[in-house]
Design an enzyme around this catalytic site. Structure first.
Site: not given
Length: 402
Positions: A147, A159, A210, A212, A236, A262, A283, A339, A402
């Site tokens: 990633r 990030y 990602d 995010h 992602e 996630e 995830r 991951e 975030w």
């Protein structure tokens, strides 16, 4: 067999971790991870004050009944604090059950469906050239899936590109750090990154990225389409996933594989996404989704709809969570990837483990249970420190995702 004692430990060997220890009258002990990054003490209090007193004297083998007792019995269902607490108990109970059977956890789940678990790690750089070099270093370490994140010109602390994403300085009265975001600056930058990565490292390596939760559905669709020539393994967390219907628009406009989950706590957070095949990878992870009992159901449900697994595995979950994930990964017929951002020696000294890494793959090991223990003496050397994840604002000051 009866549960005789439940202890909760909060330690900080570089990151804060919440560890659950369940003891029985037959001498077996199980360990679970109940870490909720930035809200560790809330979970610890929930466990000590509301969960542990209700479980003393119960049969640890009745993990299914105990799971529903903690989920349905609380009336106020779901949520990150509740589900992390349930996960800590559930993981410890599965650990006890597998230890009593004298076999690794994956054998109780139905046995291994593969010999090893493909994993991906992280590479980053403030500049594209730095990210290209960082990915090369990861390939040299044996990884075949990476990633990659990159800095955005004009934005500090983007990030995935900073040295640290938490504050752990209680002595300095630590408060959440604030970062700045601009989607307009981000969108043209990311295709440039992956163009450089493919040019430098070829077509064989698996590339991941990602976003995010930063984008709107139409912005995510645009990015997915722009990245199609670079054949990502996945894109992602494109948008905040509370509105699952938003993924319909993304899916209509791009063939880039999509991954999310996630921060999901239950199967209900992903029900529409999976049923309508709006994502390619789910995830969800043991500590946030309610432990092996619940995560196995999510994996099975996903498998019915051509969705593969991709468990979250950042370092803000303890090695116990990774160990439990790996047993599920080894079993799951629809496994995709795991991951693995790695742990420091300091962290691993607190959590002796049977899992191992080699040549881009992980294996949970064959120790009875989930294979991760907890060193209480070592943990005591690393007391809790108040810590927060960052918050994010647009350039005009608007609070953002975030």
């Amino acid at each position: 067999m009866k549960i005789t004692e439940i202890d909760v430990f909060v330690s900080c060997p570089g990151r804060n971790f919440v560890t659950v220890r369940v003891r029985t009258d037959e001498g077996l002990t199980g360990f679970g991870d109940a870490t909720l990054n930035g809200r560790e003490l809330a979970v610890a209090a929930y466990l000590r004050e509301h969960v542990a007193p209700c479980l003393i004297g119960r049969d640890p083998f009745r993990s299914e009944d105990i799971w529903h007792y903690l989920y349905r019995g609380a009336y106020w269902r779901r949520g990150p604090v509740t589900m992390a607490a349930i996960a800590g108990i559930d993981t410890a109970l599965w650990d006890i059950k597998a230890k009593a059977a004298g076999m690794p956890l994956y054998q109780l789940l139905g046995g291994a469906a593969r010999d090893k678990v493909l994993c991906y790690t992280h590479a980053q750089g403030r500049e594209i050239s730095e990210a290209v070099d960082a990915m090369g270093a990861r390939l040299d370490q044996g990884y075949s899936a990476v990633r990659v994140q990159v800095g955005i010109p004009g934005l500090a602390n983007v990030y995935g590109t900073g040295a640290n994403t938490v504050t752990n300085t209680a002595a300095d009265n630590a408060l959440p750090p604030e970062e700045t975001w601009s989607t307009a600056k981000y969108l043209p930058r990311i295709p440039q990154l992956f163009d450089a990565l493919r040019a430098a490292h070829g077509d064989e390596v698996h590339l991941l990225h990602d976003s995010h939760h930063r984008l709107t559905p139409i912005e995510a669709a645009r990015l997915g389409r722009d990245l199609e020539p670079y054949r990502l393994f996945w894109l992602e967390d494109m948008v905040p996933a509370e509105n699952q219907e938003g993924f319909r628009l993304i899916r209509q406009h791009t063939t880039t594989p999509l991954a999310v989950g996630e921060v999901f706590n239950t199967i209900w957070d992903a029900k529409l996404l999976i049923e309508e095949q709006l994502i390619d990878y789910i995830r969800a992870t043991c500590v946030h989704a309610g432990g092996p009992t619940a995560l196995r159901r999510i994996m099975d449900f996903a498998g019915l709809h051509h969705v593969r697994t991709g468990c979250h595995g950042a370092a803000d979950m303890s090695p116990i969570c990774l160990g439990a994930n790996l047993h599920l990964d080894l079993w799951a017929p629809n496994f995709g990837i795991q991951e693995y951002s790695g742990y420091t020696d300091e962290m691993l000294s607190v959590f002796p483990h049977a899992w191992r890494f080699a040549d881009g793959y992980l294996h949970p090991g064959d120790a009875p249970g989930h294979g991760v223990e907890f060193d209480e003496t070592e943990a005591a050397k690393h007391p809790y420190q108040r810590a927060f994840l960052p918050v994010n604002r647009l350039e005009d000051g608007t609070l953002w995702h975030w």
